[in-house]
Design a protein around this motif. Structure first.
Motif, PDB file in Angstrom:
ATOM      1  N   ASP A 185     -11.711  -5.987  26.582  1.00 41.75           N
ATOM      2  CA  ASP A 185     -10.893  -5.364  25.544  1.00 41.75           C
ATOM      3  C   ASP A 185      -9.542  -6.067  25.379  1.00 41.75           C
ATOM      4  O   ASP A 185      -9.009  -6.145  24.271  1.00 41.75           O
ATOM      5  CB  ASP A 185     -10.673  -3.888  25.876  1.00 41.75           C
ATOM      6  CG  ASP A 185     -11.950  -3.072  25.792  1.00 41.75           C
ATOM      7  OD1 ASP A 185     -12.689  -3.255  24.818  1.00 41.75           O
ATOM      8  OD2 ASP A 185     -12.205  -2.257  26.693  1.00 41.75           O
ATOM      9  N   GLY A 186      -9.000  -6.588  26.477  1.00 37.21           N
ATOM     10  CA  GLY A 186      -7.723  -7.268  26.385  1.00 37.21           C
ATOM     11  C   GLY A 186      -7.806  -8.531  25.548  1.00 37.21           C
ATOM     12  O   GLY A 186      -6.936  -8.798  24.699  1.00 37.21           O
ATOM     13  N   ASN A 198     -15.300  -2.453  26.843  1.00 37.89           N
ATOM     14  CA  ASN A 198     -15.865  -2.924  25.573  1.00 37.89           C
ATOM     15  C   ASN A 198     -15.766  -1.850  24.485  1.00 37.89           C
ATOM     16  O   ASN A 198     -16.741  -1.527  23.807  1.00 37.89           O
ATOM     17  CB  ASN A 198     -17.322  -3.356  25.761  1.00 37.89           C
ATOM     18  CG  ASN A 198     -17.470  -4.466  26.788  1.00 37.89           C
ATOM     19  OD1 ASN A 198     -16.739  -5.443  26.784  1.00 37.89           O
ATOM     20  ND2 ASN A 198     -18.411  -4.297  27.704  1.00 37.89           N
ATOM     21  N   LEU A 199     -14.563  -1.292  24.322  1.00 34.29           N
ATOM     22  CA  LEU A 199     -14.392  -0.119  23.471  1.00 34.29           C
ATOM     23  C   LEU A 199     -14.728  -0.388  22.009  1.00 34.29           C
ATOM     24  O   LEU A 199     -15.438   0.386  21.370  1.00 34.29           O
ATOM     25  CB  LEU A 199     -12.955   0.400  23.596  1.00 34.29           C
ATOM     26  CG  LEU A 199     -12.551   0.941  24.960  1.00 34.29           C
ATOM     27  CD1 LEU A 199     -11.088   1.352  24.945  1.00 34.29           C
ATOM     28  CD2 LEU A 199     -13.421   2.117  25.362  1.00 34.29           C
ATOM     29  N   LEU A 200     -14.188  -1.474  21.442  1.00 30.78           N
ATOM     30  CA  LEU A 200     -14.464  -1.739  20.028  1.00 30.78           C
ATOM     31  C   LEU A 200     -15.940  -2.022  19.804  1.00 30.78           C
ATOM     32  O   LEU A 200     -16.542  -1.531  18.838  1.00 30.78           O
ATOM     33  CB  LEU A 200     -13.612  -2.911  19.534  1.00 30.78           C
ATOM     34  CG  LEU A 200     -13.742  -3.214  18.035  1.00 30.78           C
ATOM     35  CD1 LEU A 200     -13.283  -2.023  17.194  1.00 30.78           C
ATOM     36  CD2 LEU A 200     -12.960  -4.470  17.664  1.00 30.78           C
ATOM     37  N   ALA A 201     -16.536  -2.791  20.696  1.00 27.89           N
ATOM     38  CA  ALA A 201     -17.961  -3.096  20.553  1.00 27.89           C
ATOM     39  C   ALA A 201     -18.813  -1.825  20.563  1.00 27.89           C
ATOM     40  O   ALA A 201     -19.762  -1.691  19.779  1.00 27.89           O
ATOM     41  CB  ALA A 201     -18.405  -4.035  21.676  1.00 27.89           C
ATOM     42  N   ARG A 202     -18.475  -0.875  21.418  1.00 28.68           N
ATOM     43  CA  ARG A 202     -19.243   0.372  21.483  1.00 28.68           C
ATOM     44  C   ARG A 202     -19.122   1.157  20.182  1.00 28.68           C
ATOM     45  O   ARG A 202     -20.073   1.815  19.741  1.00 28.68           O
ATOM     46  CB  ARG A 202     -18.768   1.227  22.662  1.00 28.68           C
ATOM     47  CG  ARG A 202     -19.060   0.620  24.023  1.00 28.68           C
ATOM     48  CD  ARG A 202     -18.518   1.460  25.172  1.00 28.68           C
ATOM     49  NE  ARG A 202     -18.559   0.745  26.429  1.00 28.68           N
ATOM     50  CZ  ARG A 202     -19.634   0.661  27.212  1.00 28.68           C
ATOM     51  NH1 ARG A 202     -20.752   1.278  26.864  1.00 28.68           N
ATOM     52  NH2 ARG A 202     -19.580  -0.016  28.345  1.00 28.68           N
ATOM     53  N   PHE A 250      -3.402  -2.144  18.123  1.00 25.55           N
ATOM     54  CA  PHE A 250      -4.613  -1.723  18.820  1.00 25.55           C
ATOM     55  C   PHE A 250      -5.677  -1.442  17.784  1.00 25.55           C
ATOM     56  O   PHE A 250      -5.392  -1.183  16.608  1.00 25.55           O
ATOM     57  CB  PHE A 250      -4.362  -0.527  19.740  1.00 25.55           C
ATOM     58  CG  PHE A 250      -4.128   0.794  19.062  1.00 25.55           C
ATOM     59  CD1 PHE A 250      -5.186   1.610  18.683  1.00 25.55           C
ATOM     60  CD2 PHE A 250      -2.836   1.250  18.832  1.00 25.55           C
ATOM     61  CE1 PHE A 250      -4.970   2.837  18.079  1.00 25.55           C
ATOM     62  CE2 PHE A 250      -2.607   2.477  18.232  1.00 25.55           C
ATOM     63  CZ  PHE A 250      -3.680   3.272  17.846  1.00 25.55           C
ATOM     64  N   LEU A 251      -6.928  -1.510  18.228  1.00 28.14           N
ATOM     65  CA  LEU A 251      -8.071  -1.340  17.345  1.00 28.14           C
ATOM     66  C   LEU A 251      -8.813  -0.035  17.596  1.00 28.14           C
ATOM     67  O   LEU A 251      -9.423   0.519  16.687  1.00 28.14           O
ATOM     68  CB  LEU A 251      -9.050  -2.510  17.527  1.00 28.14           C
ATOM     69  CG  LEU A 251      -8.461  -3.897  17.309  1.00 28.14           C
ATOM     70  CD1 LEU A 251      -9.467  -4.967  17.710  1.00 28.14           C
ATOM     71  CD2 LEU A 251      -8.044  -4.075  15.865  1.00 28.14           C
ATOM     72  N   VAL A 252      -8.769   0.450  18.822  1.00 29.61           N
ATOM     73  CA  VAL A 252      -9.520   1.655  19.185  1.00 29.61           C
ATOM     74  C   VAL A 252      -8.575   2.811  19.493  1.00 29.61           C
ATOM     75  O   VAL A 252      -8.556   3.803  18.778  1.00 29.61           O
ATOM     76  CB  VAL A 252     -10.456   1.383  20.381  1.00 29.61           C
ATOM     77  CG1 VAL A 252     -11.233   2.648  20.756  1.00 29.61           C
ATOM     78  CG2 VAL A 252     -11.421   0.254  20.046  1.00 29.61           C
ATOM     79  N   ASN A 275      -7.923   5.009  16.453  1.00 37.02           N
ATOM     80  CA  ASN A 275      -8.381   4.372  15.218  1.00 37.02           C
ATOM     81  C   ASN A 275      -9.868   4.603  15.017  1.00 37.02           C
ATOM     82  O   ASN A 275     -10.364   4.606  13.900  1.00 37.02           O
ATOM     83  CB  ASN A 275      -8.070   2.874  15.280  1.00 37.02           C
ATOM     84  CG  ASN A 275      -8.134   2.196  13.926  1.00 37.02           C
ATOM     85  OD1 ASN A 275      -7.904   2.830  12.897  1.00 37.02           O
ATOM     86  ND2 ASN A 275      -8.441   0.909  13.923  1.00 37.02           N
ATOM     87  N   CYS A 276     -10.605   4.754  16.111  1.00 35.93           N
ATOM     88  CA  CYS A 276     -11.995   5.189  16.091  1.00 35.93           C
ATOM     89  C   CYS A 276     -12.228   5.980  17.369  1.00 35.93           C
ATOM     90  O   CYS A 276     -11.345   6.047  18.226  1.00 35.93           O
ATOM     91  CB  CYS A 276     -12.971   4.025  15.939  1.00 35.93           C
ATOM     92  SG  CYS A 276     -12.698   2.620  17.025  1.00 35.93           S
TER      93      CYS A 276
END
Length: 334
Positions: free
Chosen positions: A88-89, A114-118, A158-160, A223-224
């Motif tokens: 994630d970093g 792997n937060l965004l990928a999940r 951040f994305l997640v 964000n998600c």
């Protein structure tokens, strides 16, 4: 490109932009310490050749630079696609440089969370499939959230999700040796060890409105919604709606965390003040004492102030073809 207004619903767009006769090229930014049985570089080189692209630019991250300088190097080289291969970093640092540039990003998850990928249905246990999606998947434009910590001049993204308090304490206290042995369950260990604690006086303002006070263990912006284990802690959050979900945690008494868990599993329904949600474009959080801060699982140390601002449709992102969870993107694909 979709309309950048928060109300616009982004549609799928062609996976590869028209570049005329110019040969296209990808950059692979890879964290070399992430162990995988798959030759990620070889897979990127193979699919580049199959698609008629130039040999990819391959850049490794370092302990001193987890992705920022490498992403800028890729941008300077004029590549058409930047693939972040790591945890994630790595993904967050690369996205921070690509957001707003119009250059496509993809990811090959090699980390623990792997937060965004999940959240985007990108295979977390199949790097070959992730590389395939990077070149041949569907393009979306997603929101990123800018965060200023302790009124610093420069913002992070951040994305997640990001937060201050209990959630960040988990990230900073997770044992690396345990992550290597049991994966994401190491976060559960850290979560249990950090359950004891006292709430902090917190002042919150949403969308520039009148501020209000709470005594909280944690404040998180999302964000998600999904984290490890499939738990959705921001029910219904969409990564492309121009909005952020703000969550506050305020467990009370010995059974307080049970009330929080119960409300999480009922997707935030009910009026229990132990868990509250606010939807917004901007938010400001001020604490009366410094607590740990995290961005997409990266600990940033302690702070007393965080300012959030959503930047709609900021990042072009490649994800797998097929149906998308409506809690992830505003309009699922057929």
């Amino acid at each position: 490109m979709p309309d950048a207004s928060p109300e616009a619903t982004p549609d799928a767009v062609p996976a590869v932009p028209d570049t005329g006769s110019r040969s296209r090229r990808a950059a692979l930014i890879i964290n070399p310490i992430k162990v995988t049985t798959v030759d990620v570089q070889g897979a990127v080189q193979r699919i580049s050749a199959e698609e008629g692209w130039e040999d990819p630019l391959v850049i490794e991250t370092t302990e001193d630079d987890p992705g920022h300088g490498q992403a800028q190097e890729a941008l300077d080289a004029g590549v058409d696609l930047v693939i972040a291969a790591g945890g994630d970093g790595t993904v967050r640092c690369v996205a921070e440089e690509l957001a707003g540039t119009g250059t496509m990003m993809a990811l090959v998850p090699l980390g623990t969370g792997n937060l965004l990928a999940r959240n985007l249905d990108i295979a977390v246990d199949d790097p070959d499939a992730a590389v395939e999606a990077a070149f041949r998947g569907t393009e979306r434009t997603i929101d990123v959230v800018h965060v200023t910590v302790d009124r610093a001049q420069d913002a992070h993204v951040f994305l997640v999700m990001a937060g201050i308090g209990y959630d960040a304490a988990i990230m900073s206290d997770t044992r690396d040796d345990l992550k290597d042995k049991v994966g994401w369950l190491a976060y559960v260990d850290a979560g249990i060890r950090n359950l004891p604690g006292r709430p902090a006086r917190t002042t919150i303002s949403v969308d520039g409105g009148r501020s209000f006070e709470r005594r909280l263990r944690s404040v998180m912006g999302g964000n998600c919604g999904k984290i490890m284990g499939g738990l959705e802690i921001f029910p219904g959050a969409k990564i492309d709606d121009g909005l952020m979900d703000l969550m506050t945690l305020a467990p009370r008494g010995k059974l307080g965390w049970l009330a929080v868990a119960g409300k999480l599993f009922t997707r935030g329904k009910g009026k229990d003040p132990s868990l509250e949600y606010f939807q917004c474009r901007t938010a400001e959080v001020t604490l009366h004492e410094p607590l740990e801060v995290q961005l997409d699982g990266d600990p940033l140390g302690k702070a007393t102030h965080m300012a959030f601002e959503v930047k709609p449709d900021s990042l072009r992102l490649r994800m797998p073809l097929g149906y998308k969870d409506p809690a992830v993107v505003s309009e699922p694909l057929p």
